[in-house]
Design a protein around this motif. Structure first.
Motif, PDB file in Angstrom:
ATOM      1  N   PHE A  26      -1.707   2.165 -43.286  1.00  0.00           N
ATOM      2  CA  PHE A  26      -1.212   0.817 -43.034  1.00  0.00           C
ATOM      3  C   PHE A  26       0.290   0.781 -43.256  1.00  0.00           C
ATOM      4  O   PHE A  26       0.841   1.615 -43.980  1.00  0.00           O
ATOM      5  CB  PHE A  26      -1.915  -0.220 -43.917  1.00  0.00           C
ATOM      6  CG  PHE A  26      -1.711  -0.004 -45.394  1.00  0.00           C
ATOM      7  CD1 PHE A  26      -0.626  -0.562 -46.051  1.00  0.00           C
ATOM      8  CD2 PHE A  26      -2.608   0.750 -46.128  1.00  0.00           C
ATOM      9  CE1 PHE A  26      -0.441  -0.371 -47.418  1.00  0.00           C
ATOM     10  CE2 PHE A  26      -2.433   0.949 -47.484  1.00  0.00           C
ATOM     11  CZ  PHE A  26      -1.343   0.392 -48.133  1.00  0.00           C
ATOM     12  N   SER A  27       0.946  -0.179 -42.600  1.00  0.00           N
ATOM     13  CA  SER A  27       2.397  -0.297 -42.768  1.00  0.00           C
ATOM     14  C   SER A  27       2.870  -1.680 -42.333  1.00  0.00           C
ATOM     15  O   SER A  27       2.183  -2.400 -41.625  1.00  0.00           O
ATOM     16  CB  SER A  27       3.132   0.771 -41.955  1.00  0.00           C
ATOM     17  OG  SER A  27       2.921   0.565 -40.574  1.00  0.00           O
ATOM     18  N   ASP A  28       4.049  -2.023 -42.804  1.00  0.00           N
ATOM     19  CA  ASP A  28       4.827  -3.142 -42.288  1.00  0.00           C
ATOM     20  C   ASP A  28       6.292  -2.741 -42.471  1.00  0.00           C
ATOM     21  O   ASP A  28       6.584  -1.561 -42.632  1.00  0.00           O
ATOM     22  CB  ASP A  28       4.458  -4.484 -42.940  1.00  0.00           C
ATOM     23  CG  ASP A  28       4.928  -4.629 -44.382  1.00  0.00           C
ATOM     24  OD1 ASP A  28       5.539  -3.698 -44.928  1.00  0.00           O
ATOM     25  OD2 ASP A  28       4.675  -5.687 -44.968  1.00  0.00           O
ATOM     26  N   GLU A  34      -1.699   4.751 -47.572  1.00  0.00           N
ATOM     27  CA  GLU A  34      -2.986   5.274 -47.132  1.00  0.00           C
ATOM     28  C   GLU A  34      -4.088   4.497 -47.839  1.00  0.00           C
ATOM     29  O   GLU A  34      -3.905   4.035 -48.964  1.00  0.00           O
ATOM     30  CB  GLU A  34      -3.103   6.752 -47.461  1.00  0.00           C
ATOM     31  CG  GLU A  34      -2.115   7.608 -46.703  1.00  0.00           C
ATOM     32  CD  GLU A  34      -2.235   9.080 -47.057  1.00  0.00           C
ATOM     33  OE1 GLU A  34      -3.009   9.430 -47.972  1.00  0.00           O
ATOM     34  OE2 GLU A  34      -1.556   9.880 -46.408  1.00  0.00           O
ATOM     35  N   ALA A  35      -5.220   4.376 -47.173  1.00  0.00           N
ATOM     36  CA  ALA A  35      -6.332   3.609 -47.725  1.00  0.00           C
ATOM     37  C   ALA A  35      -7.644   4.191 -47.220  1.00  0.00           C
ATOM     38  O   ALA A  35      -7.657   5.091 -46.386  1.00  0.00           O
ATOM     39  CB  ALA A  35      -6.210   2.150 -47.307  1.00  0.00           C
ATOM     40  N   CYS A  45     -12.389  -6.176 -42.161  1.00  0.00           N
ATOM     41  CA  CYS A  45     -12.806  -5.003 -42.914  1.00  0.00           C
ATOM     42  C   CYS A  45     -12.296  -5.126 -44.342  1.00  0.00           C
ATOM     43  O   CYS A  45     -11.456  -5.967 -44.648  1.00  0.00           O
ATOM     44  CB  CYS A  45     -12.294  -3.722 -42.264  1.00  0.00           C
ATOM     45  SG  CYS A  45     -10.501  -3.533 -42.317  1.00  0.00           S
ATOM     46  N   THR A  46     -12.805  -4.274 -45.197  1.00  0.00           N
ATOM     47  CA  THR A  46     -12.306  -4.156 -46.564  1.00  0.00           C
ATOM     48  C   THR A  46     -11.718  -2.778 -46.709  1.00  0.00           C
ATOM     49  O   THR A  46     -12.329  -1.789 -46.289  1.00  0.00           O
ATOM     50  CB  THR A  46     -13.452  -4.333 -47.584  1.00  0.00           C
ATOM     51  OG1 THR A  46     -14.031  -5.614 -47.401  1.00  0.00           O
ATOM     52  CG2 THR A  46     -12.939  -4.205 -49.006  1.00  0.00           C
ATOM     53  N   ILE A  47     -10.501  -2.710 -47.283  1.00  0.00           N
ATOM     54  CA  ILE A  47      -9.897  -1.410 -47.543  1.00  0.00           C
ATOM     55  C   ILE A  47      -9.590  -1.294 -49.027  1.00  0.00           C
ATOM     56  O   ILE A  47      -9.350  -2.279 -49.713  1.00  0.00           O
ATOM     57  CB  ILE A  47      -8.624  -1.150 -46.706  1.00  0.00           C
ATOM     58  CG1 ILE A  47      -7.498  -2.099 -47.084  1.00  0.00           C
ATOM     59  CG2 ILE A  47      -8.915  -1.242 -45.224  1.00  0.00           C
ATOM     60  CD1 ILE A  47      -6.165  -1.728 -46.456  1.00  0.00           C
ATOM     61  N   ARG A  48      -9.606  -0.074 -49.506  1.00  0.00           N
ATOM     62  CA  ARG A  48      -9.222   0.229 -50.888  1.00  0.00           C
ATOM     63  C   ARG A  48      -8.015   1.151 -50.828  1.00  0.00           C
ATOM     64  O   ARG A  48      -7.995   2.107 -50.059  1.00  0.00           O
ATOM     65  CB  ARG A  48     -10.352   0.918 -51.623  1.00  0.00           C
ATOM     66  CG  ARG A  48     -11.605   0.086 -51.705  1.00  0.00           C
ATOM     67  CD  ARG A  48     -12.286   0.281 -53.037  1.00  0.00           C
ATOM     68  NE  ARG A  48     -13.570  -0.382 -53.084  1.00  0.00           N
ATOM     69  CZ  ARG A  48     -13.739  -1.666 -53.367  1.00  0.00           C
ATOM     70  NH1 ARG A  48     -12.714  -2.418 -53.590  1.00  0.00           N
ATOM     71  NH2 ARG A  48     -14.942  -2.191 -53.410  1.00  0.00           N
ATOM     72  N   CYS A  49      -7.015   0.839 -51.666  1.00  0.00           N
ATOM     73  CA  CYS A  49      -5.837   1.697 -51.725  1.00  0.00           C
ATOM     74  C   CYS A  49      -5.311   1.734 -53.152  1.00  0.00           C
ATOM     75  O   CYS A  49      -5.693   0.919 -53.987  1.00  0.00           O
ATOM     76  CB  CYS A  49      -4.763   1.221 -50.743  1.00  0.00           C
ATOM     77  SG  CYS A  49      -4.176  -0.450 -51.017  1.00  0.00           S
TER      78      CYS A  49
END
Length: 80
Positions: A26-28, A34-35, A45-49
């Motif tokens: 992911f980015s902005d 990374e996740a 969705c659900t992400i973990r990072c």
């Protein structure tokens, strides 16, 4: 006078969620990371990072799917 309370209703989801474990990036403009995507539904969705990403931020997300040569780009992912 006593007010009557409605009986509690069990929480149910209206859309199916699929449990997965897919790597993602992911980015902005200010962050890149990374996740792992842990579940998917038609609406998100659900992400973990490792790092905390502030709420209400909009990210570019790239989902790395198994058996695919290219990542799946998600142009706008809103952090909630």
């Amino acid at each position: 006078t006593l007010a009557r309370m409605e009986p509690a209703r069990p929480y149910t989801r209206t859309h199916y969620r699929l449990t997965v474990s897919y790597p993602a990036m992911f980015s902005d403009r200010t962050v890149i990371g990374e996740a792992t995507v842990t579940n998917l539904s038609v609406f998100g969705c659900t992400i973990r990072c490792r790092d905390t990403v502030p709420a209400d931020r909009r990210l570019l997300l790239r989902l790395i799917l198994p058996d695919q040569r290219e990542s799946l780009p998600i142009d706008v992912a809103e952090v909630r």
